[in-house]
Design a protein around this motif. Structure first.
Motif, PDB file in Angstrom:
ATOM      1  N   ALA A 226       0.826  -1.208   0.000  1.00 14.73           N
ATOM      2  CA  ALA A 226       0.000   0.000   0.000  1.00 14.73           C
ATOM      3  C   ALA A 226       0.859   1.256   0.000  1.00 14.73           C
ATOM      4  O   ALA A 226       0.547   2.239  -0.699  1.00 14.73           O
ATOM      5  CB  ALA A 226      -0.939  -0.008   1.204  1.00 14.73           C
ATOM      6  N   LEU A 227       1.931   1.250   0.750  1.00  7.36           N
ATOM      7  CA  LEU A 227       2.837   2.405   0.750  1.00  7.36           C
ATOM      8  C   LEU A 227       3.480   2.581  -0.625  1.00  7.36           C
ATOM      9  O   LEU A 227       3.622   3.709  -1.120  1.00  7.36           O
ATOM     10  CB  LEU A 227       3.907   2.223   1.829  1.00  7.36           C
ATOM     11  CG  LEU A 227       3.426   2.367   3.272  1.00  7.36           C
ATOM     12  CD1 LEU A 227       4.494   1.865   4.247  1.00  7.36           C
ATOM     13  CD2 LEU A 227       3.068   3.821   3.586  1.00  7.36           C
ATOM     14  N   ASP A 228       3.862   1.481  -1.246  1.00  2.00           N
ATOM     15  CA  ASP A 228       4.424   1.527  -2.601  1.00  2.00           C
ATOM     16  C   ASP A 228       3.388   2.093  -3.575  1.00  2.00           C
ATOM     17  O   ASP A 228       3.689   2.951  -4.422  1.00  2.00           O
ATOM     18  CB  ASP A 228       4.845   0.121  -3.009  1.00  2.00           C
ATOM     19  CG  ASP A 228       5.579   0.067  -4.347  1.00  2.00           C
ATOM     20  OD1 ASP A 228       5.744   1.119  -5.000  1.00  2.00           O
ATOM     21  OD2 ASP A 228       5.980  -1.046  -4.757  1.00  2.00           O
ATOM     22  N   ALA A 229       2.144   1.628  -3.445  1.00  2.00           N
ATOM     23  CA  ALA A 229       1.075   2.119  -4.336  1.00  2.00           C
ATOM     24  C   ALA A 229       0.852   3.611  -4.149  1.00  2.00           C
ATOM     25  O   ALA A 229       0.638   4.346  -5.132  1.00  2.00           O
ATOM     26  CB  ALA A 229      -0.213   1.349  -4.060  1.00  2.00           C
ATOM     27  N   ALA A 230       0.904   4.073  -2.907  1.00  4.40           N
ATOM     28  CA  ALA A 230       0.723   5.499  -2.650  1.00  4.40           C
ATOM     29  C   ALA A 230       1.835   6.310  -3.307  1.00  4.40           C
ATOM     30  O   ALA A 230       1.590   7.408  -3.842  1.00  4.40           O
ATOM     31  CB  ALA A 230       0.683   5.764  -1.149  1.00  4.40           C
ATOM     32  N   ASP A 231       3.060   5.789  -3.282  1.00  3.91           N
ATOM     33  CA  ASP A 231       4.174   6.469  -3.962  1.00  3.91           C
ATOM     34  C   ASP A 231       3.922   6.546  -5.468  1.00  3.91           C
ATOM     35  O   ASP A 231       4.174   7.584  -6.097  1.00  3.91           O
ATOM     36  CB  ASP A 231       5.481   5.721  -3.703  1.00  3.91           C
ATOM     37  CG  ASP A 231       5.983   5.882  -2.277  1.00  3.91           C
ATOM     38  OD1 ASP A 231       5.567   6.849  -1.599  1.00  3.91           O
ATOM     39  OD2 ASP A 231       6.792   5.040  -1.835  1.00  3.91           O
ATOM     40  N   ARG A 232       3.423   5.476  -6.042  1.00  4.02           N
ATOM     41  CA  ARG A 232       3.150   5.462  -7.481  1.00  4.02           C
ATOM     42  C   ARG A 232       2.031   6.441  -7.831  1.00  4.02           C
ATOM     43  O   ARG A 232       2.092   7.134  -8.851  1.00  4.02           O
ATOM     44  CB  ARG A 232       2.770   4.051  -7.925  1.00  4.02           C
ATOM     45  CG  ARG A 232       3.893   3.040  -7.768  1.00  4.02           C
ATOM     46  CD  ARG A 232       3.415   1.610  -8.005  1.00  4.02           C
ATOM     47  NE  ARG A 232       4.439   0.646  -7.684  1.00  4.02           N
ATOM     48  CZ  ARG A 232       4.902  -0.296  -8.505  1.00  4.02           C
ATOM     49  NH1 ARG A 232       4.406  -0.379  -9.730  1.00  4.02           N
ATOM     50  NH2 ARG A 232       5.829  -1.142  -8.119  1.00  4.02           N
ATOM     51  N   LEU A 233       1.010   6.502  -6.989  1.00  2.00           N
ATOM     52  CA  LEU A 233      -0.087   7.438  -7.234  1.00  2.00           C
ATOM     53  C   LEU A 233       0.368   8.881  -7.074  1.00  2.00           C
ATOM     54  O   LEU A 233      -0.140   9.784  -7.756  1.00  2.00           O
ATOM     55  CB  LEU A 233      -1.249   7.126  -6.289  1.00  2.00           C
ATOM     56  CG  LEU A 233      -1.988   5.813  -6.600  1.00  2.00           C
ATOM     57  CD1 LEU A 233      -2.846   5.380  -5.422  1.00  2.00           C
ATOM     58  CD2 LEU A 233      -2.841   5.971  -7.860  1.00  2.00           C
ATOM     59  N   ALA A 239      -2.591  12.601  -3.974  1.00  2.00           N
ATOM     60  CA  ALA A 239      -2.165  12.454  -2.580  1.00  2.00           C
ATOM     61  C   ALA A 239      -3.105  11.463  -1.898  1.00  2.00           C
ATOM     62  O   ALA A 239      -4.234  11.795  -1.544  1.00  2.00           O
ATOM     63  CB  ALA A 239      -2.202  13.802  -1.862  1.00  2.00           C
ATOM     64  N   VAL A 240      -2.629  10.236  -1.748  1.00  2.00           N
ATOM     65  CA  VAL A 240      -3.460   9.158  -1.215  1.00  2.00           C
ATOM     66  C   VAL A 240      -2.923   8.729   0.136  1.00  2.00           C
ATOM     67  O   VAL A 240      -1.737   8.411   0.278  1.00  2.00           O
ATOM     68  CB  VAL A 240      -3.495   7.963  -2.193  1.00  2.00           C
ATOM     69  CG1 VAL A 240      -4.325   6.822  -1.611  1.00  2.00           C
ATOM     70  CG2 VAL A 240      -4.070   8.404  -3.530  1.00  2.00           C
ATOM     71  N   GLY A 241      -3.773   8.726   1.135  1.00  2.00           N
ATOM     72  CA  GLY A 241      -3.380   8.335   2.475  1.00  2.00           C
ATOM     73  C   GLY A 241      -3.256   6.830   2.616  1.00  2.00           C
ATOM     74  O   GLY A 241      -3.843   6.058   1.869  1.00  2.00           O
ATOM     75  N   GLU A 321       0.887  -2.652  -7.927  1.00  2.00           N
ATOM     76  CA  GLU A 321       0.253  -2.338  -9.206  1.00  2.00           C
ATOM     77  C   GLU A 321      -1.255  -2.605  -9.153  1.00  2.00           C
ATOM     78  O   GLU A 321      -2.058  -1.830  -9.674  1.00  2.00           O
ATOM     79  CB  GLU A 321       0.880  -3.179 -10.319  1.00  2.00           C
ATOM     80  CG  GLU A 321       2.348  -2.878 -10.593  1.00  2.00           C
ATOM     81  CD  GLU A 321       3.289  -3.744  -9.776  1.00  2.00           C
ATOM     82  OE1 GLU A 321       4.472  -3.811 -10.145  1.00  2.00           O
ATOM     83  OE2 GLU A 321       2.851  -4.336  -8.769  1.00  2.00           O
ATOM     84  N   ALA A 322      -1.629  -3.705  -8.517  1.00  2.00           N
ATOM     85  CA  ALA A 322      -3.047  -4.035  -8.410  1.00  2.00           C
ATOM     86  C   ALA A 322      -3.782  -3.027  -7.535  1.00  2.00           C
ATOM     87  O   ALA A 322      -4.939  -2.679  -7.813  1.00  2.00           O
ATOM     88  CB  ALA A 322      -3.212  -5.447  -7.840  1.00  2.00           C
ATOM     89  N   ILE A 323      -3.121  -2.546  -6.505  1.00  2.00           N
ATOM     90  CA  ILE A 323      -3.745  -1.544  -5.630  1.00  2.00           C
ATOM     91  C   ILE A 323      -3.965  -0.245  -6.404  1.00  2.00           C
ATOM     92  O   ILE A 323      -5.020   0.394  -6.286  1.00  2.00           O
ATOM     93  CB  ILE A 323      -2.885  -1.309  -4.375  1.00  2.00           C
ATOM     94  CG1 ILE A 323      -2.837  -2.580  -3.517  1.00  2.00           C
ATOM     95  CG2 ILE A 323      -3.435  -0.136  -3.556  1.00  2.00           C
ATOM     96  CD1 ILE A 323      -1.874  -2.493  -2.341  1.00  2.00           C
ATOM     97  N   VAL A 324      -2.975   0.160  -7.198  1.00  2.00           N
ATOM     98  CA  VAL A 324      -3.118   1.380  -8.007  1.00  2.00           C
ATOM     99  C   VAL A 324      -4.305   1.248  -8.956  1.00  2.00           C
ATOM    100  O   VAL A 324      -5.140   2.156  -9.078  1.00  2.00           O
ATOM    101  CB  VAL A 324      -1.819   1.665  -8.785  1.00  2.00           C
ATOM    102  CG1 VAL A 324      -2.047   2.758  -9.828  1.00  2.00           C
ATOM    103  CG2 VAL A 324      -0.703   2.073  -7.826  1.00  2.00           C
TER     104      VAL A 324
END
Length: 336
Positions: A226-233, A239-241, A321-324
């Motif tokens: 989830a932290l990785d996905a937030a960085d990608r977003l 800005a995703v919490g 990637e799936a979370i994004v």
């Protein structure tokens, strides 16, 4: 506890080899859980330790060697272990019972319901190898254990995000005067020797990252994804919490307030999407009247297969990637 420790029978060789083969050997891996349990037991003489023929993979050999009069190896008999531990809890001790997640829950569910949850016993069930983190396939993959344990009245369900949180999880579990299911992914030996402990408080979320464009709510090993996905977003200007939900039951009621302030929310768990973290969050949001785009990441309504953890997480869509992609779908169906 007066029973002498039972010498280990030949343990489940294939299971133990699988457990130790992933990443590092047992001798190289840090034994954070075993050390934490031993520390807690030295502070509280009521803590006793039981294992169902999986002493080494559950790191309880440390307890056995240091406090043998408070250790019991019951053999491959999980239901019996729960029954024995239930009696010990009634006598005022605090049993920590250990097995692989799938065996610690599904094989002895009736005993857990009647001898642990129903009497609200001060007994702790510790499962290792959660979700898809095993080569051994369906028989060893605990993709329904959170759902099972969530359904039991009085049961707390805790899943730390990683080795840095295991000690805090042990102490939070020991402090709670009732049944707890502690779902652990053991250290694999890749952590730095000066690993800083992360906090964990029963029933409280931890906000790892703020963000008004959406919210990712994750448990266990999916917190890192989830932290990785937030960085990608963030590279897309979003800005995703990120919220770590180490206590899956009871959920922190503050989550509803956080969710009400964003247009989209995605949950991520190393478990079936049915009955686990995603279901718990959906129930809370609906009951609180929170309206936002919503998606769940986890094992779909399927059984998995044997394979390495990275392979399985990729194949079954438990990745950043799936979370994004799920977040974009959630944004697309925002109800505001």
């Amino acid at each position: 506890m007066t029973a002498a420790p039972t010498p280990d029978a030949p343990e489940r060789d294939l299971e133990v080899r699988d457990f130790n083969a992933r990443g590092a050997t047992a001798s190289a891996a840090r034994r954070i859980y075993g050390e934490a349990l031993l520390e807690a037991a030295r502070l509280d003489p009521r803590i006793v330790c039981l294992t169902a023929d999986l002493t080494l993979p559950t790191e309880t050999d440390l307890f056995r060697d240091e406090l043998p009069d408070r250790f019991l190896q019951v053999g491959i008999a999980e239901a019996n272990m729960i029954g024995v531990a239930g009696g010990m809890a009634k006598a005022g001790e605090i049993p920590f019972v250990h097995s692989f997640c799938v065996f610690a829950t599904r094989r002895c569910y009736d005993q857990i319901a009647n001898q642990v949850a129903y009497p609200n016993a001060n007994l702790k069930i510790v499962g290792v190898i959660p979700g898809l983190t095993t080569l051994l396939g369906v028989s060893h993959q605990a993709i329904d254990d959170v759902a099972l344990m969530r359904a039991l009245p009085n049961m707390t369900v805790i899943e730390p995000s990683g080795p840095a949180q295991i000690r805090a999880a042990v102490f939070a579990t020991a402090r709670h005067p009732g049944p707890v299911y502690l779902r652990l992914k053991r250290s694999d030996g890749t952590e730095p020797p000066d690993l800083a402990e992360e906090p964990l408080e029963r029933g409280r979320l931890r906000r790892l990252r703020p963000g008004g464009d959406g919210l990712l709510v994750a448990s266990g090993l999916m917190v890192a994804a989830a932290l990785d996905a937030a960085d990608r977003l963030a590279t897309e200007g979003l800005a995703v919490g990120v919220v770590e939900m180490a206590t899956i039951k009871p959920l922190d009621p503050d989550l509803a307030e956080l969710a009400a302030a964003v247009p989209a929310l995605v949950t991520a768990e190393n478990h079936s999407i049915i009955g686990g973290l995603g279901s718990a969050v959906a129930e809370m949001l609906m009951e609180a009247g929170v309206r936002c785009g919503f998606e769940r990441i986890g094992v779909r309504d399927v059984f998995a297969e044997g394979g390495t953890t990275p392979y399985l997480l990729q194949k079954y869509g438990l990745t950043a990637e799936a979370i994004v992609a799920a977040f974009h779908r959630a944004r697309g169906k925002t109800l505001r």
